[in-house]
Design an enzyme around this catalytic site. Structure first.
Site, PDB file in Angstrom:
ATOM      1  N   ASP A 153       0.825  -1.206   0.000  1.00 31.68           N
ATOM      2  CA  ASP A 153       0.000   0.000   0.000  1.00 31.68           C
ATOM      3  C   ASP A 153       0.871   1.273   0.000  1.00 31.68           C
ATOM      4  O   ASP A 153       2.102   1.194   0.035  1.00 31.68           O
ATOM      5  CB  ASP A 153      -0.918  -0.060   1.237  1.00 31.68           C
ATOM      6  CG  ASP A 153      -2.301   0.511   0.964  1.00 31.68           C
ATOM      7  OD1 ASP A 153      -2.445   1.314   0.036  1.00 31.68           O
ATOM      8  OD2 ASP A 153      -3.241   0.146   1.710  1.00 31.68           O
ATOM      9  N   GLU A 186      -0.891   1.930  -5.178  1.00 30.08           N
ATOM     10  CA  GLU A 186      -0.713   3.382  -4.951  1.00 30.08           C
ATOM     11  C   GLU A 186      -1.868   4.157  -5.573  1.00 30.08           C
ATOM     12  O   GLU A 186      -1.751   5.347  -5.807  1.00 30.08           O
ATOM     13  CB  GLU A 186       0.672   3.871  -5.365  1.00 30.08           C
ATOM     14  CG  GLU A 186       1.123   3.584  -6.782  1.00 30.08           C
ATOM     15  CD  GLU A 186       0.481   4.499  -7.797  1.00 30.08           C
ATOM     16  OE1 GLU A 186      -0.647   4.166  -8.227  1.00 30.08           O
ATOM     17  OE2 GLU A 186       1.096   5.507  -8.206  1.00 30.08           O
ATOM     18  N   GLY A 188      -3.280   4.504  -8.386  1.00 29.74           N
ATOM     19  CA  GLY A 188      -3.208   5.214  -9.673  1.00 29.74           C
ATOM     20  C   GLY A 188      -2.608   6.594  -9.565  1.00 29.74           C
ATOM     21  O   GLY A 188      -2.589   7.352 -10.534  1.00 29.74           O
ATOM     22  N   ASP A 208      -9.991   3.487  -3.786  1.00 31.88           N
ATOM     23  CA  ASP A 208     -10.700   2.295  -3.300  1.00 31.88           C
ATOM     24  C   ASP A 208     -12.108   2.192  -3.882  1.00 31.88           C
ATOM     25  O   ASP A 208     -12.813   3.186  -4.001  1.00 31.88           O
ATOM     26  CB  ASP A 208     -10.823   2.341  -1.777  1.00 31.88           C
ATOM     27  CG  ASP A 208      -9.482   2.073  -1.095  1.00 31.88           C
ATOM     28  OD1 ASP A 208      -8.449   2.029  -1.787  1.00 31.88           O
ATOM     29  OD2 ASP A 208      -9.490   1.922   0.138  1.00 31.88           O
TER      30      ASP A 208
HETATM   31  C1  GLA Z   1      -5.985   1.293   1.377  1.00 34.88           C
HETATM   32  C2  GLA Z   1      -6.101   0.280   0.240  1.00 34.88           C
HETATM   33  C3  GLA Z   1      -7.223  -0.697   0.556  1.00 34.88           C
HETATM   34  C4  GLA Z   1      -6.929  -1.410   1.863  1.00 34.88           C
HETATM   35  C5  GLA Z   1      -6.733  -0.384   2.976  1.00 34.88           C
HETATM   36  C6  GLA Z   1      -6.232  -1.031   4.255  1.00 34.88           C
HETATM   37  O1  GLA Z   1      -7.108   2.106   1.447  1.00 34.88           O
HETATM   38  O2  GLA Z   1      -6.335   0.931  -0.974  1.00 34.88           O
HETATM   39  O3  GLA Z   1      -7.372  -1.639  -0.492  1.00 34.88           O
HETATM   40  O4  GLA Z   1      -5.778  -2.198   1.723  1.00 34.88           O
HETATM   41  O5  GLA Z   1      -5.803   0.614   2.609  1.00 34.88           O
HETATM   42  O6  GLA Z   1      -5.985  -0.116   5.253  1.00 34.88           O
END
Ligand code: GLA
Length: 394
Positions: A153, A186, A188, A208
């Site tokens: 992440d 990351e 995008g 997300d």
């Molecule tokens: C980010 C990622 C998610 C998930 C959360 C976990 O938002 O994009 O897919 O992994 O962190 O904290």
């Protein structure tokens, strides 16, 4: 012009040699087709434990998900609590009392593969220790635990460079000698489709996913299914065997999308050659959800060996046509209705790169039904917030 000194001559020739060596594409032999599996985040967030992961691995087998091709069981954020005196990452002892190695062994004993999560910054998105400064040590730890997949992440990494940070972990994983699928996350932010194929196997192209058809959630820029589609369009030239763009994990079976919306979400992810990472509770999956996630004909589109990501080939307000080239010259086509009323949607052969006079066999994949031969175009009535998915075979 002054002749080059001995020192400058060597400097110049080394530079030329360096420039002449192409940057090698990541070759860990993985993700020849988009990875398929399950991840804890969409349904469980931080509520992860070894009990959940074991039961999910059991359910992956008993529900037929494993037989359908789903392999990876991935723990997302919140499994880790601190580093010990040596800097080794430590799992939450309350939630994972048997340790991560034993959990990985259990997942492997089911014939499945095991995945874990970390972050390129100092902390994960949920404030657990990240891998910054511990890349090689963490990679060695994961390898010793039998990890087969790392999702990495991008929280708490504000002053870092994406290529440098992800490149470092990529090298660390390769150095373990264990094939570990590397999934970049990351969001995008620095167009990873332009650079990530040399670094990882999968890279998130958007923020997300939110469990809805077309909502947007500020301030995190999390978006519903159709907005993710808009963000994916234009990234298609950069995907292929070994590296796929990732429109995020599936929300099928998480209780918000209607059956039509769920099938459209899944069909479009197949058109996009997306990683298919289920995000629902496999232990209590209903028959409808299972039928979507394990549909053999739709999965075959996603897993087509050519590995070509599809794109939007036509759009008229809420009517869209998405298409993907398949091995052997066929096409998979999704007629997507974004409107709240039924729409009659047409795909024209010329939008698929076929001459208009060509006669082609049509098959409806959700209905598992041959529709006969058509020339020039095909039209279907598509329910609200739904997609008709067909193959076109000249
Ligand atoms: C980010 C990622 C998610 C998930 C959360 C976990 O938002 O994009 O897919 O992994 O962190 O904290």
């Amino acid at each position: 012009m002054k002749p080059l000194s001995h020192k400058h001559f060597w400097l110049a020739s080394s530079l030329l040699i360096l420039l002449a060596i192409p940057v090698a594409a990541l070759d860990n032999g993985l993700a020849k087709t988009p990875p398929m599996g399950w991840n804890s985040w969409n349904k469980f967030g931080c509520n992860v434990s070894e009990k959940l992961i074991r039961e999910t691995a059991d359910a992956m087998v008993s529900t037929g998900m494993k037989d359908a091709g789903y392999k990876y069981v991935v723990i997302d954020d919140c499994w880790q609590v601190k580093r010990d005196a040596d800097g080794t990452i430590v799992a939450d002892p309350g939630r994972f009392p048997s340790g991560i190695k034993a959990l990985g062994d259990y997942v492997h004993s089911k014939g499945l593969l095991f995945g874990i999560y970390s972050d390129a910054g100092s902390l994960t998105c949920e404030g657990r220790p990240g891998s910054r400064g511990y890349e090689f040590q963490d990679a060695r730890t994961y390898a010793s635990w039998g990890v087969d997949y790392l999702k990495y992440d991008w929280c708490h990494a504000e002053r870092q460079d994406t290529l440098e940070s992800y490149g470092l972990m990529s090298k660390a994983l390769l150095a373990t000698g264990r094939p570990i699928l590397f999934s970049l996350c990351e969001w995008g932010s620095t167009k990873p489709w332009l650079w990530a194929k040399d670094v990882g196997n999968v890279s998130r192209s958007t923020g997300d996913i939110t469990n809805c058809w077309d909502c947007k959630v500020s301030p995190d820029d999390n978006v519903g299914v159709v907005h993710i589609l808009d963000l994916m369009n234009g990234t298609e030239a950069y995907a292929g065997p070994g590296h796929f763009n990732d429109p995020d994990m599936l929300e099928v079976g998480n209780g918000k999308l209607t059956p039509d919306e769920s099938r459209a979400h899944f069909a479009l992810w197949a058109i996009l050659a997306a990683p298919l990472i289920a995000g629902n509770d496999l232990r209590s999956m209903d028959a409808e959800t299972k039928a979507v996630l394990t549909d053999k004909e739709v999965l075959a589109i996603d897993q087509d060996p050519l590995g070509k990501q599809g794109r939007r080939v036509a759009k008229d307000v809420d009517q869209e046509v998405w298409a993907r080239e398949l091995q052997g010259g066929n096409r998979a086509v999704a007629l997507l209705n974004r409107a709240a009323t039924p729409q009659s949607i047409t795909v024209k052969w010329e939008d698929l790169g076929y001459p208009a006079h060509l006669s082609a066999q049509l098959r409806d994949l959700w209905q598992h039904k041959d529709l006969g031969a058509k020339s020039g175009s095909f039209t279907a009535t598509v329910a609200p917030h739904a997609a008709v998915l067909v193959t076109v075979q000249p």
